[in-house]
Design an enzyme around this catalytic site. Structure first.
Site, PDB file in Angstrom:
ATOM      1  N   HIS A 190       0.806  -1.213   0.000  1.00 21.57           N
ATOM      2  CA  HIS A 190       0.000   0.000   0.000  1.00 21.57           C
ATOM      3  C   HIS A 190       0.840   1.263   0.000  1.00 21.57           C
ATOM      4  CE1 HIS A 190      -3.638  -2.413   1.411  1.00 21.57           C
ATOM      5  NE2 HIS A 190      -3.667  -2.208   0.130  1.00 21.57           N
ATOM      6  N   GLU A 432      -7.333 -19.096 -22.076  1.00 23.58           N
ATOM      7  CA  GLU A 432      -6.185 -19.111 -21.165  1.00 23.58           C
ATOM      8  C   GLU A 432      -5.760 -20.529 -20.780  1.00 23.58           C
ATOM      9  OE1 GLU A 432      -7.105 -16.477 -17.887  1.00 23.58           O
ATOM     10  OE2 GLU A 432      -9.149 -17.172 -17.715  1.00 23.58           O
ATOM     11  N   ASP A 456      -2.352 -16.727 -17.584  1.00 23.62           N
ATOM     12  CA  ASP A 456      -2.650 -18.120 -17.298  1.00 23.62           C
ATOM     13  C   ASP A 456      -2.240 -19.029 -18.446  1.00 23.62           C
ATOM     14  OD1 ASP A 456      -3.697 -18.360 -14.676  1.00 23.62           O
ATOM     15  OD2 ASP A 456      -5.468 -17.248 -15.318  1.00 23.62           O
ATOM     16  N   CYS A 503      -5.448  -9.763 -22.930  1.00 23.87           N
ATOM     17  CA  CYS A 503      -5.594  -8.918 -21.740  1.00 23.87           C
ATOM     18  C   CYS A 503      -4.631  -9.306 -20.618  1.00 23.87           C
ATOM     19  CB  CYS A 503      -7.037  -8.922 -21.246  1.00 23.87           C
ATOM     20  SG  CYS A 503      -7.602 -10.557 -20.739  1.00 23.87           S
TER      21      CYS A 503
HETATM   22  C1  PEP Z   1      -4.737 -13.787 -17.581  1.00 24.39           C
HETATM   23  O1  PEP Z   1      -4.733 -14.914 -17.083  1.00 24.39           O
HETATM   24  O2  PEP Z   1      -3.932 -13.402 -18.451  1.00 24.39           O
HETATM   25  C2  PEP Z   1      -5.721 -12.790 -17.121  1.00 24.39           C
HETATM   26  C3  PEP Z   1      -5.845 -11.632 -17.730  1.00 24.39           C
HETATM   27  O3  PEP Z   1      -6.473 -13.103 -16.032  1.00 24.39           O
HETATM   28  P1  PEP Z   1      -5.917 -13.026 -14.524  1.00 24.39           P
HETATM   29  O4  PEP Z   1      -4.540 -12.414 -14.571  1.00 24.39           O
HETATM   30  O5  PEP Z   1      -6.891 -12.202 -13.767  1.00 24.39           O
HETATM   31  O6  PEP Z   1      -5.900 -14.460 -14.137  1.00 24.39           O
HETATM   32 MG    MG Z   2      -6.457 -15.574 -15.950  1.00 30.95          MG
END
Ligand code: PEP
Ligand code: MG
Length: 580
Positions: A190, A432, A456, A503
């Site tokens: 934080h 993923e 992932d 993402c």
């Molecule tokens: C990912 O797995 O790339 C993803 C965007 O989801 P998270 O990081 O929330 O598992």
């Molecule tokens: Mg993920």
């Protein structure tokens, strides 16, 4: 020179002020029976006092920095109200007939040590919150003045200390505090988050710098690279002067393109969106020029509270985000709990392999009531903006079909209740898991888009736990297997007339973004602060160069060679992003 972890960008130079926290002397005192109830009330009074102080700090932080930073103190307040902790302290006072500070310190230390030993970065950092809180309660019990009084500094300085609590950090005045450096701490602690919000350069994790430096020493703090240089030479000061100028001119360039689209020199448009965790991130999405949200990690709405948010609570949040960002899309990902994201109030059983276990869509399909509340909330919010929804961790068709069937049921309910929603709300699947890539063709016929969760996908493909430092050398985004899986996903999407985005963290890495674009990715979604850098490189890139890089990567056998090529192209394209 000291090396640590850079947590807040910027460079500063000046005199050091070393803060040594007054150590509490906690003696064990045995009490006669008649004093016990008095001692319990003394303890309770100290809690009330602490609660008032924290609420006051929180109020000031909300005023000066915003609600997101203020929320940090919710964790402190929750711990303070934790009945288990409070009752345990009262029990020790009564049973052992001892003074309140001794009992409280013993119990709180046990809590902090347990948290610090957990194999979960988020919970480990809550140990720092617990220590911050412990110190405050002890200050009140022992009648010690506030941690550090920084109001009467004669000249601006660089603060150095073992640790800085969020409550102290919140009170730092930019006029007097040039930067700060601490022995302990991590990127997501934080204190680090607050330093970034305040715009104060900071380096943490410097081991024992608070012992090695003295007040009055002169130093330069580099919040880009995570170093402190004591008594810098004229040459070093000159070099850093140059670096500062370059960074300032880059910031200016990034600001200039804030409202421009992410389009390559030869006209390929990339949809550049942001990853968010709650409604407090809306401001950052707009400020950094992202075109909507590519990943709303809704599980963060479930963390740090005593029970799960219901349909109404969730609806309010989704609706607020959708309305604020429309006409841009907001892709809401359904709950992705489990793995490294746990919620204490659900009391899920420990598993041998949490990342391979009962998480994300698997968990939601097994908890239809909880899932239904979220689906209804998302559908209702779709009436208020450009809402899309996607499922995490799809491993096979069955899961997708089951989830879609639940959505249809929720739609029928809403129709019957005459509650409006967007009948055409688009639903996508996160890709993923390698099995999802291999059946991408079938999935693509049932969804409107793909979003590749590379974080992932990399861990599952290479069997390298994304949170385990010991196997981090195997966690390679440019492994040929990953490149091929991304290509297969994009091709399956395009063949079926849908789009594919990324993402995971690689989407926000300017070194890797050109490779993704070359592989045909249509959308990139990244943390808001890195969006301008990705846009900057996209706007200086030629699609043809990115495609040549992708072609090379698809036939190359070596992860490091692919990475080096990515670096070469990125550095040629946008050298100012990489100046150290
Ligand atoms: C990912 O797995 O790339 C993803 C965007 O989801 P998270 O990081 O929330 O598992
Ligand atoms: Mg993920």
């Amino acid at each position: 020179m000291f090396r640590g972890i850079a947590v807040s960008a910027g460079i500063c130079r000046g005199k050091i002020l070393v803060l040594h926290r007054a150590r509490h002397v906690i003696a064990r005192r045995e009490l006669p029976d008649e004093k016990i109830s008095l001692e319990v009330s003394r303890f309770e009074k100290s809690l009330t006092q602490t609660r008032q102080q924290i609420s006051e700090v929180q109020r000031k932080v909300v005023e000066s920095m915003g609600t997101k930073e203020g929320d940090i103190f919710d964790a402190h307040l929750l711990m303070l109200e934790d009945r288990m902790l409070v009752d345990e302290v009262i029990r020790v006072i009564k049973e052992q007939k001892v003074n309140a500070e001794f009992a409280f310190h013993a119990v709180a230390e046990r809590y902090s040590t347990a948290l610090a030993g957990v194999n979960d970065e988020y919970l480990r950092e809550r140990a720092d919150d617990m220590r911050d809180l412990t110190a405050r309660v002890l200050d009140n019990l022992l009648d010690v003045q506030d941690e550090f009084d920084l109001r009467h500094l004669a000249e601006p300085c660089i603060l150095v200390s073992h640790d800085l609590s969020p409550s102290t950090t919140a009170q730092l005045d930019k006029k007097f505090i040039l930067g700060f450096a601490t022995d302990i701490g991590g990127k997501t602690s934080h204190t680090a988050i607050m330093a970034r919000s305040l715009g104060i350069p900071a380096v943490v994790g410097l081991q024992n710098i608070s012992q090695e430096l003295d007040s009055g020493d002169y130093a330069l703090l580099d919040g880009y690279n995570g170093t402190i240089i004591v008594n810098p030479t004229d040459q070093t000061l000159f070099e850093y002067g140059q670096l500062e100028k370059n960074k300032a001119s880059l910031e200016e360039k990034l600001r200039e393109i804030q409202r421009q689209p992410a389009v390559t020199l030869d006209g390929r448009f990339i949809h550049l969106s942001a990853n968010i965790e709650d409604q407090n991130d809306i401001e950052a999405v707009i400020k950094h020029g992202a075109e909507g949200v590519g990943l709303f990690r809704t599980e963060f709405l479930f963390i740090n509270r005593e029970s799960s948010p219901g349909e109404e609570d969730q609806y309010k949040v989704y609706q607020e985000v959708a309305a604020a960002l429309k006409p841009h899309p907001v892709i809401i990902r359904t709950l992705d709990l489990g793995g490294d994201k746990f919620v204490s109030h659900l009391q899920l059983a420990q598993e041998m392999n949490p990342f391979l276990g009962w998480r994300a869509i698997r968990f939601c399909l097994a908890q239809p009531e909880m899932f239904r509340a979220q689906l209804r909330a998302v559908l209702r919010a779709s009436a208020e903006g450009n809402v899309k929804m996607m499922y995490p961790m799809i491993s096979g068709l069955d899961e997708l079909n089951q989830a879609n069937a639940l959505v249809e049921k929720c739609k029928a309910e809403l129709r019957a209740e005459k509650i409006s929603f967007d009948e055409k709300m688009e639903i996508g699947a996160m890709i993923e898991i390698p099995s999802a890539v291999l059946i991408a063709d079938a999935l693509a016929q049932r969804v409107k888009f793909f979003s590749i969760g590379s974080n992932d996908l990399i861990q599952y493909t290479l069997a390298a736990d994304r949170t385990n430092e010991k196997v981090s050398h195997l966690y390679e985004p440019t492994h040929p297997a990953i490149i091929r899986l991304i290509k297969m996903t994009v091709d399956a999407a395009h063949k079926n007339g849908i789009w594919a985005g990324v993402c995971g963290e690689i989407a926000g890495d300017p070194t890797l973004a050109p490779l993704l674009i070359g592989l045909g990715v249509d959308e990139l979604s990244a943390a808001p602060p890195v969006v301008p850098q990705v846009k900057y490189i996209v706007r200086r890139l030629k699609l043809s160069e990115a495609q040549a890089l992708a072609e090379f990567a698809l036939q190359c056998e070596s992860p490091s060679e692919i990475y080096t090529r990515c670096q070469t192209l990125a550095r040629q394209t946008a050298p100012s992003l990489f100046e150290k």
